[in-house]
Write an enzyme that holds these catalytic residues in place. Structure first.
Site, PDB file in Angstrom:
ATOM      1  N   ASP A  52       0.844  -1.193   0.000  1.00  0.00           N
ATOM      2  CA  ASP A  52       0.000   0.000   0.000  1.00  0.00           C
ATOM      3  C   ASP A  52       0.879   1.242   0.000  1.00  0.00           C
ATOM      4  OD1 ASP A  52       0.473   0.811   2.983  1.00  0.00           O
ATOM      5  OD2 ASP A  52       0.034  -1.335   2.994  1.00  0.00           O
TER       6      ASP A  52
ATOM      7  N   TYR B 123      -2.654  -1.861  12.314  1.00  0.00           N
ATOM      8  CA  TYR B 123      -1.557  -2.213  13.211  1.00  0.00           C
ATOM      9  C   TYR B 123      -1.927  -1.900  14.660  1.00  0.00           C
ATOM     10  CZ  TYR B 123       1.392  -2.937   9.136  1.00  0.00           C
ATOM     11  OH  TYR B 123       1.920  -3.411   7.959  1.00  0.00           O
TER      12      TYR B 123
ATOM     13  N   GLU C  70       1.001 -10.656  -0.203  1.00  0.00           N
ATOM     14  CA  GLU C  70       1.498  -9.329   0.160  1.00  0.00           C
ATOM     15  C   GLU C  70       2.786  -9.482   0.961  1.00  0.00           C
ATOM     16  OE1 GLU C  70      -0.189  -4.971   1.407  1.00  0.00           O
ATOM     17  OE2 GLU C  70      -1.175  -6.714   2.287  1.00  0.00           O
TER      18      GLU C  70
END
Length: 510
Positions: A81, A230, A476
């Protein structure tokens, strides 16, 4: 993106531990090391330098912080991202620095020492900018929610670049502590090559630790937008202990060690027995470093508390080795450590690093690991760490290298905006928010750019892996996946190259 030394030396003057570890396949750890460091250049935000080797990337995020009146240009994108998340970025830099502290001599012999220092400094330069006042730290640029609506190259970003900070009224002890740890560890790295910069990093580290300790609070409560990406599940106590321990290593100041000892019980340092080590949960790492302090004669007076740290460090190490009476880390049929479905490789790379470091410690101390009465030697520990690295590089049921760009077979459809889209340098035509999804994300073809050195999330519990851009759980990659591997690759390269140069007949053992 995930949801849910001695202070006198740049690296310790360790006696070199060379063990011959039989394995049916040989891997080029030098190439793996070079690839892993190249990955961090892919993840750079800001104005790229003239010596940028990943040429399909270009400048991005050049107005970061402008709306808030602060220069936040630079740093790293965490994964596929375009958001800059402070906590995982700081952990990435801590682990890169620790790798250099332990294995910098091998990186130097591989010709990669300079690249390792550049990777660290790209992060610490940003942290210096982000720490605008003693009790202010900017901890995020961009918003995960709006970012996920769009599939754009970082050079084309139209998503929010809102910046978020912690301060006295909005504390964030986790990210303040981890950033302090990163800068303290990096100060050790730069002590000889750039002493002025080393002192600057240490100054920021000390201020950030004092800030995080004095104004205690969970950072995901103060910065709510991070909670879906997170969140701090373990709380901030582990980061404060972790920061104090790295400051002790950087300064040899007894007050920092006293903090680790005096808060050992109340902060969970000697009570939490953990079987994972990650950007969120630091207990295993700090327990291992604290336990290694027992070797120093001056710390014998602290033996009772340090031995409790040792007990918990042994729990983690024995769990990885499958030698605990209970609470072992699961393994796939192919032998890979398996902690959880989402981005499992981060736990594997961290475990490989901690096991490698501890095997060296045992060898230096002429000791063995005690797993409930079973003694495990440093050779066996290093051999297991190597098995995890070799699995990553292709010794697995899929015959797939999960380090992108390494070997004949690796993921080609990595979940990564920049690498899955035509290079901005080749096509400066603007790619809109949803246009990227329509034109690039949905393409069945391999990404136009190989994300060299990226460690993807990896296979499932049955060693199966589906190479698909939409399968972000497995495809990812994150900076904190690769960071611990840099040190391990360097160690294995040094081990292999020195052994084989002194005795070429040993090559069949690898």
């Amino acid at each position: 993106m995930k949801k849910h030394a001695s202070p006198q030396h740049c690296f310790p003057l360790l006696s070199i531990f060379f063990a011959i570890i039989p394995f049916s396949s040989s891997f080029d750890y030098h190439q793996a090391l070079s690839n892993s460091l190249l990955y961090f250049e892919t993840q750079r935000s800001g104005r790229l330098p003239h010596n940028q080797r990943v040429t399909w990337r270009d400048h991005s995020g050049l107005t970061d912080g402008l709306e808030q009146g602060v220069d936040l240009v630079g740093g790293y994108y965490d994964a596929g991202d375009n958001v800059k998340f402070g906590l995982p970025m700081a952990f990435t830099v801590t682990m890169l620095s620790w790798g250099v502290i332990e294995y910098g001599q091998y990186m130097a012999s591989a010709g990669e020492y300079g690249h390792a220092l550049e990777a660290i400094k790209w992060g610490t330069d940003y942290f210096i900018k982000a720490h605008t006042q003693p009790n202010v730290l900017w901890v995020q640029v961009g918003d995960g929610d709006t970012d996920h609506y769009c599939w754009q190259r970082p050079e084309d970003m139209t998503t929010s670049r809102q910046a978020y900070k912690i301060d006295e009224t909005n504390p964030g002890s986790e990210v303040a502590g981890e950033t302090a740890a990163a800068m303290a560890a990096a100060s050790i790295v730069f002590r000889k090559t750039n002493p002025h910069y080393s002192q600057l990093l240490l100054h920021h580290a000390q201020q950030l630790f004092e800030f995080g300790d004095k104004y205690r609070g969970k950072y995901d409560k103060s910065v709510g937008v991070v909670s879906s990406y997170y969140p701090s599940v373990s709380g901030y106590q582990d980061e404060l202990l972790w920061a104090a321990l790295w400051l002790y290593r950087a300064t040899d100041n007894q007050s920092y060690l006293n903090y680790v000892l005096q808060n050992a019980l109340s902060f969970g340092g000697i009570t939490w027995a953990i079987s994972e080590f990650s950007w969120d949960v630091k207990y295993a790492g700090l327990q291992i470093i604290a336990s290694m302090l027992l070797r120093e004669e001056k710390n014998k007076v602290h033996k009772p508390t340090l031995e409790q740290y040792l007990s918990k460090a042994q729990h983690y190490l024995c769990a990885c080795l499958h030698k605990n009476n209970r609470s072992n880390v699961d393994r796939t049929p192919g032998g890979l450590l398996y902690t959880r479905q989402w981005n499992n490789m981060q736990y594997v790379s961290n475990a490989a690093f901690l096991l490698t470091v501890y095997s060296d410690h045992l060898r230096e101390a002429n000791q063995q690991l005690n797993c409930h009465g079973e003694l495990v030697g440093p050779e066996e520990i290093l051999s297991f760490a190597k098995s995890q690295v070799d699995y990553i590089l292709g010794a697995n049921p899929m015959a797939m290298s999960y380090l992108v760009g390494y070997g004949p077979k690796y993921p080609t459809k990595v979940h990564h905006r920049g690498s899955s889209t035509e290079s901005y340098k080749h096509d400066k035509g603007f790619i809109g928010c949803t246009q990227g999804y329509d034109g690039w994300y949905a393409r069945p073809h391999p990404n136009p750019h190989v994300l060299v050195g990226a460690l993807v999330g990896g296979p499932d519990v049955n060693d199966r892996f589906r190479d698909d851009r939409g399968n972000y759980v497995q495809t990812e990659a994150c900076t904190y996946n690769t960071a611990p591997l840099v040190g391990v690759f360097a160690k294995l390269f040094g081990l292999e190259s020195t052994e084989l140069s002194s005795n070429p007949s040993l090559i069949s053992s690898w």
